[in-house]
Structure formats: C-alpha cells, structure tokens
Design a protein around this motif. Structure first.
Motif, short mmCIF file in Angstrom:
data_model
loop_
_atom_site.label_atom_id
_atom_site.label_comp_id
_atom_site.label_asym_id
_atom_site.label_seq_id
_atom_site.Cartn_x
_atom_site.Cartn_y
_atom_site.Cartn_z
N LEU A 8 19.71 1.63 19.27
CA LEU A 8 19.04 1.45 20.46
C LEU A 8 19.41 0.02 20.48
O LEU A 8 19.15 -0.80 20.07
CB LEU A 8 17.84 1.53 20.58
CG LEU A 8 16.91 2.76 21.03
CD1 LEU A 8 15.26 2.73 21.23
CD2 LEU A 8 16.99 3.06 21.94
N ILE A 45 14.32 9.26 26.21
CA ILE A 45 15.32 8.12 25.05
C ILE A 45 15.22 8.76 24.21
O ILE A 45 16.25 8.60 23.07
CB ILE A 45 14.64 6.82 25.60
CG1 ILE A 45 14.96 6.39 26.98
CG2 ILE A 45 15.34 5.70 24.54
CD1 ILE A 45 16.47 6.29 27.43
N LYS A 46 13.76 8.92 23.53
CA LYS A 46 13.44 9.61 22.35
C LYS A 46 13.93 10.68 21.82
O LYS A 46 15.13 10.91 20.79
CB LYS A 46 11.93 9.12 21.88
CG LYS A 46 11.63 9.57 20.39
CD LYS A 46 10.14 10.33 19.76
CE LYS A 46 9.63 10.44 18.49
NZ LYS A 46 7.86 10.62 18.81
N ARG A 47 14.28 11.28 22.35
CA ARG A 47 15.02 12.52 22.25
C ARG A 47 16.36 12.70 21.92
O ARG A 47 16.88 13.61 21.46
CB ARG A 47 14.45 13.50 23.34
CG ARG A 47 15.10 14.89 23.52
CD ARG A 47 14.57 16.23 22.37
NE ARG A 47 15.35 17.31 22.27
CZ ARG A 47 15.66 17.61 21.30
NH1 ARG A 47 15.39 17.31 19.35
NH2 ARG A 47 16.20 19.60 21.23
N GLU A 87 9.98 7.68 28.32
CA GLU A 87 10.57 6.91 26.80
C GLU A 87 10.56 8.18 25.93
O GLU A 87 11.19 8.33 25.38
CB GLU A 87 9.10 6.72 26.18
CG GLU A 87 9.40 4.73 27.14
CD GLU A 87 10.98 3.51 26.43
OE1 GLU A 87 11.01 4.06 26.35
OE2 GLU A 87 11.47 3.45 28.00
N ASP A 88 9.98 9.36 26.10
CA ASP A 88 9.98 10.61 25.39
C ASP A 88 12.03 11.18 25.28
O ASP A 88 12.59 11.83 24.83
CB ASP A 88 9.03 11.49 25.76
CG ASP A 88 7.47 11.70 25.05
OD1 ASP A 88 7.68 10.04 24.77
OD2 ASP A 88 7.20 11.82 26.21
N ALA A 90 18.62 13.83 27.84
CA ALA A 90 18.97 14.15 26.35
C ALA A 90 19.81 14.66 26.17
O ALA A 90 20.97 13.70 25.83
CB ALA A 90 17.32 13.91 26.05
N MET A 147 18.16 10.07 21.03
CA MET A 147 18.16 8.91 20.25
C MET A 147 18.83 10.36 18.41
O MET A 147 18.97 10.49 17.86
CB MET A 147 17.54 8.60 19.50
CG MET A 147 17.23 6.85 20.54
SD MET A 147 19.24 6.18 21.01
CE MET A 147 18.47 5.51 19.11
N GLU A 148 17.39 11.43 18.68
CA GLU A 148 17.22 12.28 17.76
C GLU A 148 18.23 13.37 17.67
O GLU A 148 19.02 13.71 16.50
CB GLU A 148 15.48 13.52 18.28
CG GLU A 148 14.81 12.60 17.19
CD GLU A 148 13.42 12.90 18.53
OE1 GLU A 148 13.12 13.75 18.58
OE2 GLU A 148 12.05 12.29 18.08
#
Length: 372
Positions: free
Chosen positions: A62, A46-48, A43-44, A251, A50-51
C-alpha cells in the motif's frame, strides 16, 4: 539465527527458484505499489485486494501519504517499487492505457487498446497508435505474436488502411480474421464476445465503455468483478509503469491489475516498448500519423506563434474541455501569461496550471468558450 528465520529464508529461496524457472529470470520479485484514493466499496475491498494479491504470490504494498500520487511517483522514480496501481491518474496526451478483460464466449483474455487517456488529439491517429500500444502490452504480458483486430466503430476503415500501409512498409502486424462469414480485419460485436483477436483496437472512450461492461456485466454494473483493470499507461518515451483501476473495481480486479503489472515487469515491458516504437518508426509510422492528422485540413492563414510563459508546477486542473480544443485552450492561457499544460483525467481532457492561477484561468477559458 533462529530456526524459524532459517526456514523462512529457505522457503523464500525456493519460491525465487520456482519463479525463475517459470519466467527465465532470477532475482527479487517485482514490487507493486497500490495508491488507493478511496474505493466505492470501502476499506474492506482494499484489504481483500491485498489478501488476494498475497495469495497469488505477488509483492504488493500500500502507498500512503497526504499527496498519494506524488508519493507514488517518488517511489517509482527511485526504484523502490517497480509498478503502481491506482484509481485515477492524469496521463499526458500521447499516453493511454491498454486494458485486459476475460471475454465471455470462451473465457479468453483480450486486450482493449485503449481504455483511458488519449493517444492523440486526432481520433484516427490515436487509434493507429493504440494498435502499437496494444501490441506492446500483449507482448510484455507474454504473448509472443499477438493478433490484432479493429472494432467496427467510426474510423475503423481509416485505421485499417493506415495499419495495412504500416505493415506493407515493414512493421510486422499479425492481423486477426473476424469469425463472421465475411471475415476481415474489422471486428464485429460477436468478435468482442468471443475474443477473436488478442488485441481489439478502438478509441479510448469506446474502450472505457467496453472495459466497464466486460468487468461488471455479471454484477449489474456497480461492482467490477472480472478482468485485470484498465491497464498500463503506454506512450513513446513514457517510463513509469502505472496501472489504472476504477473506484468501482472490486478486489479481484485490483489484484488482477497487480498480477498484470508483475507480468509486465518480469518481461521487461520498457525494452519491449522501445523496440516496438523503433520498429514502427523504421516502417514510416511517424509519416503515416502526420498524413492522417493533415488529411482534410482546410487552407488557413497561419496562426500567430504563442510563446509559453515560464514553466510552473501545475497542481490544479480544469476539466470539461473538448479534446480537439485542448491545445488551443492551453495557448489561450499562454497568451494571458498563465503557464498551462494539457493532460487527461479520469473524466476526460484537462488543462493543468498552478493552483493560485486556477480561478483566473477558468475565467479566461469560460470567456473564450472552452468551458461552460
């Protein structure tokens, strides 16, 4: 209205004006949805991604839900999002994706036509179609007159002859010249590394391999860190802008795919696609494809016509079928009263059918020798 809200509106307006000056368009930013079925990097990652997309000034959102692709299609068809990025999608036969990489020789972008999906069940016809798909993707990404080269693989010379004929009949193709001493339209490995053409034409299985190498050669292969992903699914009449990345994509590649999608929307990719297909057809594209597919066919007794059963919603799939046998496998199921469709999954050709018919369909295909 609060001072903070006024400042936010002013900032958004300036951003829109700046974007309009850059692209020649004014209005709302393209909205790019991301349907993540589960990254191999957690998940990190995916988060990165998006950032990074936000840092690039993209409007990325998302997509969530129990059936994530059904939700993605709903959002695309309603216009709530302009494009989607996802890690797997079963495109229909006739649609394949044009990837975008950064070549290591001089850091030049190059489009790989194509990288997933199948443009045609005939390999050479598929490669000829891939050239058109690559031209569409490159033009929609802002390259006005992209150069085209053909990777030196099996079928390259037949593809070359067909594309030269298409050009002679009026379709404008700007062919690249190999950087090697003997030149020519057919590109060598050196041209791949240097990015000699803007568009490198090949079959999708070779393109998929090239995509993975270009994306992950600096990381040992487990993490795709470079480029813009496997690209948009393109096909004649295909209306959804769906971009593919892989579960190994890091990412930077996911954010790059969102940036690629944003560019395609801004340049009105669908109009460009429609225009290119129309120009190619005017130059005899369809006749050339038919000629390729009929070449070398042996005389045979005509097969009995098979009528498709009543159409059903197909949510189950059976993989492992050779692409050349795909349509025969579909008709084998039709003969037994099972409605089926052909498609292309992330691992190759698939046959789709209703979930409650899958077990019976598998037995039919196994007995007929289509699956092991």
């Amino acid at each position: 209205m609060s001072d903070k809200r006024i400042k936010t509106l002013i900032a958004d307006t300036f951003l829109e004006v700046a974007d309009a000056l850059e692209t020649g368009q004014y209005g709302k930013k393209p909205v790019i949805g991301f349907a993540s079925e589960g990254s191999e990097h957690g998940e990190d990652n995916i988060k990165r991604a998006m950032e990074l997309a936000a840092y690039k000034g993209l409007d990325a959102r998302l997509i969530e839900g129990e059936d994530i692709h059904k939700e993605m299609e709903k959002l695309l068809d309603s216009g709530e999002i302009d494009a989607a990025v996802t890690m797997h999608y079963p495109f229909p036969i006739g649609v394949s994706t044009v990837g975008k990489v950064i070549t290591p020789g001089i850091g030049k972008p190059m489009y790989l036509a194509t990288t997933t999906g199948t443009s045609d069940t005939d390999r050479i016809a598929g490669m000829v179609k891939n050239a058109i798909y690559g031209i569409i993707a490159a033009k929609a990404d802002g390259i006005e007159n992209p150069t085209v080269g053909i990777a030196n693989i099996d079928g390259a010379r037949q593809t070359e002859k067909a594309l030269l004929k298409l050009k002679e009949q009026g379709y404008d193709i700007n062919f690249a010249e190999s950087a090697r001493a003997d030149g020519g339209i057919v590109m060598r490995g050196n041209d791949l590394l240097a990015g000699t053409p803007d568009i490198m034409v090949m079959d999708s299985l070779t393109g998929n391999l090239m995509m993975k190498i270009f994306s992950a050669y600096t990381t040992g292969g487990s993490y795709e860190s470079l480029g813009f992903g496997y690209g948009p699914g393109i096909g004649d009449g295909y209306d959804r802008l769906i971009m593919i990345v892989s579960r190994a994509s890091g990412a930077p590649v996911i954010a790059g795919a969102m940036e690629f999608a944003t560019n395609l929307v801004k340049h009105n990719w669908k109009k460009i696609a429609d225009d290119e297909f129309a120009k190619a057809k005017k130059a005899g594209f369809e006749a050339i494809i038919d000629e390729l597919k009929n070449a070398g066919k042996k005389e045979a007794a005509p097969a009995a016509a098979v009528t498709a059963p009543p159409k059903e919603i197909c949510t189950a799939q059976i993989p492992g079928i050779e692409v050349m046998d795909l349509e025969d496998a579909v008709q084998a199921l039709w003969k037994e009263g099972i409605y089926a469709e052909s498609g292309m999954g992330c691992t190759g050709p698939i046959v789709l059918m209703a979930a409650d018919k899958k077990d019976k369909a598998y037995e039919i295909l196994k007995n007929a020798g289509y699956v092991g």
